[in-house]
Design an enzyme around this catalytic site. Structure first.
Site, PDB file in Angstrom:
ATOM      1  N   THR A  84       9.881  -2.286 -13.055  1.00  0.00           N
ATOM      2  CA  THR A  84      10.497  -3.001 -11.941  1.00  0.00           C
ATOM      3  C   THR A  84      10.555  -4.520 -12.102  1.00  0.00           C
ATOM      4  OG1 THR A  84       9.916  -1.233 -10.439  1.00  0.00           O
ATOM      5  CG2 THR A  84      10.284  -3.388  -9.445  1.00  0.00           C
TER       6      THR A  84
HETATM    7  P1  AMP Z   1       7.016   0.204 -10.338  1.00  0.00           P
HETATM    8  O1  AMP Z   1       7.638   1.451  -9.854  1.00  0.00           O
HETATM    9  O2  AMP Z   1       5.566   0.343 -10.605  1.00  0.00           O
HETATM   10  O3  AMP Z   1       7.735  -0.419 -11.499  1.00  0.00           O
HETATM   11  O4  AMP Z   1       7.099  -0.853  -9.133  1.00  0.00           O
HETATM   12  C1  AMP Z   1       7.874  -0.651  -7.990  1.00  0.00           C
HETATM   13  C2  AMP Z   1       7.166  -1.198  -6.805  1.00  0.00           C
HETATM   14  O5  AMP Z   1       7.087  -2.608  -6.824  1.00  0.00           O
HETATM   15  C3  AMP Z   1       7.927  -0.929  -5.534  1.00  0.00           C
HETATM   16  O6  AMP Z   1       7.655   0.337  -5.064  1.00  0.00           O
HETATM   17  C4  AMP Z   1       7.444  -2.004  -4.605  1.00  0.00           C
HETATM   18  O7  AMP Z   1       6.420  -1.530  -3.766  1.00  0.00           O
HETATM   19  C5  AMP Z   1       6.894  -3.077  -5.521  1.00  0.00           C
HETATM   20  N1  AMP Z   1       7.672  -4.308  -5.336  1.00  0.00           N
HETATM   21  C6  AMP Z   1       8.995  -4.443  -5.380  1.00  0.00           C
HETATM   22  N2  AMP Z   1       9.379  -5.713  -5.150  1.00  0.00           N
HETATM   23  C7  AMP Z   1       8.240  -6.392  -4.930  1.00  0.00           C
HETATM   24  C8  AMP Z   1       7.974  -7.760  -4.646  1.00  0.00           C
HETATM   25  N3  AMP Z   1       8.974  -8.651  -4.538  1.00  0.00           N
HETATM   26  N4  AMP Z   1       6.689  -8.121  -4.508  1.00  0.00           N
HETATM   27  C9  AMP Z   1       5.690  -7.220  -4.643  1.00  0.00           C
HETATM   28  N5  AMP Z   1       5.891  -5.909  -4.908  1.00  0.00           N
HETATM   29  C10 AMP Z   1       7.143  -5.505  -5.059  1.00  0.00           C
HETATM   30 ZN    ZN Z   2      11.662  -0.218 -10.128  1.00  0.00          ZN
HETATM   31 ZN    ZN Z   3       8.867   2.736  -9.942  1.00  0.00          ZN
END
Ligand code: AMP
Ligand code: ZN
Ligand code: ZN
Length: 422
Positions: A84
């Site tokens: 992400t």
């Molecule tokens: P991942 O699936 O581990 O790559 O990360 C996705 C998660 O990042 C999402 O489900 C959100 O909860 C978190 N996320 C997205 N944007 C933000 C942000 N701007 N600040 C903090 N956490 C975030």
């Molecule tokens: Zn993502």
């Molecule tokens: Zn994810």
């Protein structure tokens, strides 16, 4: 006009709202103001984890409408690693993670210490982000106002700058409320209204992890997210803005199904006492040398073929990943094959069976990692299908739409120019 001269002029002349007062503007400033007024607003929407082929489930009718009257790419290829934060930052900087500095959701930097998504102070610390310049900064330097309804990096003070309007990340904020905030910003008077905006939805990614990409929960999240986009389109139509603004809808990566039993226990393959672990669980894990321990021996052992996983010294990562030159990439990285996840015996036991049924972060060329791309608006051709392209290309595309000169990047405008009206 960027913020400092605007403020100085205002305080010198003590004129309320003087930023838009025509009599105090130089001809150059007037010309710039006219240019800003003539620039169609650009809204960049991210639907986290929306795999390209989810679109074919016909659960996204509003996106289908946008695609039918705009541009729909077969897919957009994420940068490596297909996670992400690295990919959201790649999209707004045009730099692959190895070059933009956000090399993983979890990182270690010799000066800054540890970074993780949940660490508010790290996420807000601009020093993690300043290896690249996000588009909102360049837009601001060109006199455009900017607003982020969430975007990784938007909370940080990067090179002393924030978007003009931004929000602290709050996962609980309902999709329609996020849309309402966008509409509210667009209702601001000329001179205050943002020209570049971002909007972020996370329900599809959450459902993909919790229940797997083929679950009814993902289907429901697709419907719910589409409903929020329908709410947006409705609000824009009511304001007469829908056909006047450019909208780009992207995803950061796709999602692959991970059967419950597909775990590689890394601590059974190497001695964890011989390394400094950076990340030990997930799709991509990494280790640094530990003082007084033979790291070469660890590498020699781990770079041998493994079932369902590849490990490389950072200098030997295959070139197509464009990964390994950044100091924040650990010396040894191990990447799970699609459909597999890496864990330690301890971390897996702690989960007590509540393991993720969907994952991303894999080889960015894998079809399951491919992401959504739909674009609509006055600049875009109507009803065309476009080929797959790398996500760093979105940056020069957006700079073009905003009429600003992009910073040097890994993106190529030539790749995506064909989706624009001539
Ligand atoms: P991942 O699936 O581990 O790559 O990360 C996705 C998660 O990042 C999402 O489900 C959100 O909860 C978190 N996320 C997205 N944007 C933000 C942000 N701007 N600040 C903090 N956490 C975030
Ligand atoms: Zn993502
Ligand atoms: Zn994810």
């Amino acid at each position: 006009m960027n913020r400092l001269p605007r403020l100085l002029l205002c305080s010198l002349l003590a004129l309320a709202g003087c930023a838009t007062h025509p009599s105090v503007l130089t001809p150059e400033a007037k010309a710039q103001q006219a240019k800003v007024a003539a620039t169609a607003p650009l809204l960049l929407i991210s639907i986290d984890g929306y795999r390209a082929d989810y679109f074919d489930r016909h659960l996204s009718p509003t996106l289908e409408q946008l695609a039918a009257t705009g541009v729909h790419a077969d897919s957009m290829q994420p940068s490596f690693p297909s996670l992400t934060f690295p990919n959201h930052y790649a999209i707004v900087t045009g730099m692959v993670p190895d070059h933009n500095g956000i090399v993983n959701n979890n990182m270690v930097d010799t000066q800054l210490g540890k970074f993780s998504l949940k660490d508010r102070s790290a996420v807000r610390n601009g020093l993690w982000w300043d290896q690249a310049t996000p588009l909102w900064e360049t837009a601001d330097a060109n006199g455009l106002r900017t607003a982020t309804m969430f975007w990784p990096g938007s909370e940080a003070d990067i090179q002393g700058e924030h978007p003009d309007y931004w929000k602290k990340f709050k996962a609980k904020m309902k999709p329609n409320r996020r849309v309402d905030q966008i509409l509210k910003w667009l209702d601001l008077p000329a001179g205050k209204r943002p020209t570049f905006l971002t909007l972020y939805f996370d329900a599809v990614d959450h459902a993909g992890h919790e229940h797997g990409p083929d679950s009814p929960e993902v289907d429901q999240a697709l419907r719910d997210t589409d409903a929020a986009i329908a709410h947006l389109v409705d609000g824009l139509r009511k304001r007469g803005l829908f056909d006047k603004m450019n909208i780009i809808v992207v995803a950061d990566h796709g999602m692959a199904s991970v059967p419950k039993e597909n775990h590689i226990l890394i601590d059974t393959l190497m001695s964890m006492d011989d390394v400094e672990p950076v990340t030990t669980a997930g799709v991509l894990v990494g280790f640094n040398p530990k003082l007084g321990h033979d790291f070469n021996a660890v590498e020699q052992q781990m770079e041998q073929p493994h079932q369902h996983m590849h490990c490389w010294d950072k200098t030997r990562i295959p070139a197509r990943f464009q990964y390994g030159s950044n100091a924040r990439v650990p010396r040894l990285v191990c990447l799970a094959d699609v459909g597999w996840s890496i864990a330690t015996t301890e971390s897996l036991a702690k989960k007590k069976g509540h393991v993720s049924l969907g994952e991303h972060g894999y080889d960015n060329a894998d079809p399951k990692m491919r992401a959504l791309f739909v674009a609509h608006g006055p600049a875009f051709q109507r009803g065309i299908r476009f080929h797959n392209f790398p996500n760093v290309d979105v940056y020069p595309l957006m700079a073009h739409l905003l009429g600003i000169r992009p910073k040097l990047s890994d993106g190529r405008f030539e790749d995506v120019q064909g989706m624009l009206k001539q």
